[in-house]
Each structure stands twice: as C-alpha cells, then as structure tokens.
Write a protein that holds these residues in place. Structure first.
Motif, mmCIF file in Angstrom:
data_model
loop_
_atom_site.group_PDB
_atom_site.id
_atom_site.type_symbol
_atom_site.label_atom_id
_atom_site.label_comp_id
_atom_site.label_asym_id
_atom_site.label_seq_id
_atom_site.Cartn_x
_atom_site.Cartn_y
_atom_site.Cartn_z
ATOM 1 N N ILE A 67 0.704 -1.442 -0.448
ATOM 2 C CA ILE A 67 -0.230 0.023 -0.075
ATOM 3 C C ILE A 67 1.108 1.218 -0.072
ATOM 4 C CG2 ILE A 67 -1.570 1.596 1.364
ATOM 5 C CD1 ILE A 67 -3.197 -1.216 2.446
ATOM 6 N N SER A 68 1.891 1.045 0.326
ATOM 7 C CA SER A 68 2.612 2.177 0.939
ATOM 8 C C SER A 68 3.206 2.909 -0.810
ATOM 9 C CB SER A 68 4.166 1.689 2.342
ATOM 10 O OG SER A 68 4.441 2.919 1.739
ATOM 11 N N LYS A 69 3.826 1.620 -1.061
ATOM 12 C CA LYS A 69 5.079 1.431 -2.560
ATOM 13 C C LYS A 69 3.539 2.043 -4.118
ATOM 14 C CE LYS A 69 6.589 -0.974 -6.036
ATOM 15 N NZ LYS A 69 7.261 0.405 -6.799
ATOM 16 N N SER A 70 2.499 1.950 -3.688
ATOM 17 C CA SER A 70 1.640 1.948 -4.170
ATOM 18 C C SER A 70 1.073 3.587 -4.387
ATOM 19 C CB SER A 70 -0.356 1.103 -3.972
ATOM 20 O OG SER A 70 0.246 -0.255 -4.558
ATOM 21 N N TRP A 71 1.211 3.897 -2.926
ATOM 22 C CA TRP A 71 0.382 5.436 -3.089
ATOM 23 C C TRP A 71 1.556 6.462 -3.824
ATOM 24 C CZ3 TRP A 71 -2.781 8.838 -2.615
ATOM 25 C CH2 TRP A 71 -2.531 9.768 -1.927
ATOM 26 N N GLN A 72 3.002 5.524 -2.908
ATOM 27 C CA GLN A 72 4.303 6.673 -3.444
ATOM 28 C C GLN A 72 4.177 7.028 -4.809
ATOM 29 O OE1 GLN A 72 8.270 4.107 -1.867
ATOM 30 N NE2 GLN A 72 7.086 5.649 -0.047
ATOM 31 N N ASP A 73 3.783 5.396 -5.443
ATOM 32 C CA ASP A 73 3.446 5.188 -7.216
ATOM 33 C C ASP A 73 2.345 6.345 -7.258
ATOM 34 O OD1 ASP A 73 5.859 3.687 -7.249
ATOM 35 O OD2 ASP A 73 3.820 1.880 -7.401
ATOM 36 N N VAL A 74 1.203 5.831 -6.642
ATOM 37 C CA VAL A 74 0.302 7.086 -7.152
ATOM 38 C C VAL A 74 0.942 8.431 -7.242
ATOM 39 C CG1 VAL A 74 -1.616 8.300 -6.417
ATOM 40 C CG2 VAL A 74 -1.401 5.529 -6.673
ATOM 41 N N GLN A 75 2.022 9.156 -5.957
ATOM 42 C CA GLN A 75 2.083 10.806 -5.844
ATOM 43 C C GLN A 75 3.093 11.050 -7.102
ATOM 44 O OE1 GLN A 75 3.168 10.516 -1.336
ATOM 45 N NE2 GLN A 75 1.827 11.579 -1.493
ATOM 46 N N THR A 76 3.405 10.156 -7.677
ATOM 47 C CA THR A 76 4.997 9.978 -8.878
ATOM 48 C C THR A 76 3.756 10.228 -9.831
ATOM 49 O OG1 THR A 76 4.998 7.808 -8.162
ATOM 50 C CG2 THR A 76 6.716 9.986 -7.179
ATOM 51 N N SER A 77 2.526 9.759 -10.196
ATOM 52 C CA SER A 77 2.430 9.440 -11.159
ATOM 53 C C SER A 77 1.783 11.122 -11.692
ATOM 54 C CB SER A 77 1.188 8.767 -11.481
ATOM 55 O OG SER A 77 -0.001 9.069 -10.410
ATOM 56 N N ASN A 78 2.087 10.867 -13.297
ATOM 57 C CA ASN A 78 1.523 11.908 -14.482
ATOM 58 C C ASN A 78 -0.177 12.551 -14.083
ATOM 59 O OD1 ASN A 78 4.417 11.929 -15.101
ATOM 60 N ND2 ASN A 78 3.666 10.671 -16.934
ATOM 61 N N ALA A 79 -0.238 11.186 -14.094
ATOM 62 C CA ALA A 79 -2.159 12.011 -13.599
ATOM 63 C C ALA A 79 -2.019 13.015 -11.788
ATOM 64 C CB ALA A 79 -3.262 10.792 -13.594
ATOM 65 N N TYR A 80 -1.028 12.296 -10.831
ATOM 66 C CA TYR A 80 -1.712 12.901 -9.692
ATOM 67 C C TYR A 80 -1.203 14.072 -10.145
ATOM 68 C CZ TYR A 80 -0.560 13.145 -4.846
ATOM 69 O OH TYR A 80 -1.215 14.263 -3.425
#
Length: 198
Positions: free
Chosen positions: A97-110
């Motif tokens: 979950i932590s890694k997924s949240w980090q991935d979301v925060q660094t995603s272009n859409a976010y």
C-alpha cells in the motif's frame, strides 16, 4: 529412477526429486489421431506430422507440469524465508500500500491534478469576490462589536462555570449533612438489620 524425470536445477529445492507426469494431457484424444474416426486429420497434415505434433505436445505438457512443480516449490521456499525473516502478510500488505501510494503520488495524472488544483486555488483567491469576503471577515473580527460580544460571552461562561461549581459544592454539603442526620442514621440501621435478617 529415470534421470530425465529428475529436477536437475542445482538451486532448486526439488533437486533429485522425481517429476510426476501422471496428470499430463497426452491421454486426451487429439484431433486426427489414429483410431479416432470422428475427428479426421486436418487437411494437409500427414499421419507422421500428426504423430510428431502429438509427441511434441506430450513433451510440452511434461515441461509445463515440471515448471508448475518447480514454481510451487519456489513459492513454498519463499514463504519459509519470509516467515524466518518475520515478514507477515500484513507487513507485506502495508509495504504494498505504501509503495502504491508513492507510485500514485509520482504518477503524471496525480502531478497534473495537483498542479491544476493549485492553479484553481490561485485563481479563486485572487477573485474580487473572495478578496472582498475575506476583507469583510477581517473587518468583523477586528470590530468593536465583535470584541465586546466575545468578551461578554467569555464572562458569561466564566460566571456560569462558577455558579455550577457553587451549586455542586452546596449539594455535596447538604448530602453530607443529611447523611449525618439522626433520621438517615436510623434509616441506615433499619436497612442494615433488614439485610442481616434476609
């Protein structure tokens, strides 16, 4: 023991184990197989080619079964290593979950959404209506009427708190006096005697 059916990978936890081929699909009738008159050979396929394909299919199925067994052994080995390291499924879930949240925060859409919200915030806060409302609220907070109302409410709260404290003290004192009275002691004695007789 047939050496061809042994796991020869030296790093495998199954090394030296016999591979079981009993669940292979080679027993399933193949289209165009000899003796299967309901399914003749496809056009352009000779009996020798069909036999060669059946042999290859059997080998591929055996390889698939071997790979399944190796994968299963590797999964068990990984689970044992995780257990020894104290990695529980809950810890793994937290890490995922932590890694997924980090991935979301660094995603272009976010990132683009955050930038867009920042732009909208700047536009809203620079609008005349927003500035006017903000100035009005500041004026109200600094006005004499607001300050007097705030002081009055504060004093009323303090007086109410003091009054409730006084009432509580008076009630406690009265209950203490009542308990020390002759009537209450007589009642208490009668209740004690009633309790003993039961």
């Amino acid at each position: 023991m047939d050496p061809a059916s042994q796991d020869i990978n030296l790093n495998s936890p199954n090394k030296g184990l016999v591979v079981d081929h009993t669940d292979s699909l080679s027993d399933v009738p193949v289209e165009g197989a000899v003796g299967n008159s309901a399914n003749p050979l496809p056009p352009g396929l000779t009996e020798e080619e069909a036999e060669e394909l059946r042999t290859e299919l059997t080998k591929v199925e055996e390889e698939i079964n071997t790979l399944r067994q190796v994968l299963s052994a590797k999964e068990r080995h990984a689970a044992e290593l995780k257990r020894k390291l104290g990695l529980s499924p809950l810890n793994e879930l937290k890490q995922n979950i932590s890694k997924s949240w980090q991935d979301v925060q660094t995603s272009n859409a976010y990132v683009r959404t955050t930038e867009k919200l920042g732009e909208w915030n700047e536009k809203v806060t620079s609008l005349e209506l927003y500035l006017s409302a903000s100035a009005t609220l500041d004026d109200i907070a600094h006005s004499e009427a607001y300050k007097k109302t705030q002081e009055t409410l504060s004093q009323a709260g303090q007086k109410t708190s003091a009054a409730l404290t006084t009432v509580g003290t008076v009630i406690s004192k009265r209950l203490g006096d009542m308990r020390n009275s002759a009537t209450f002691k007589s009642f208490e004695d009668k209740m004690g005697n009633l309790k003993v007789s039961i």
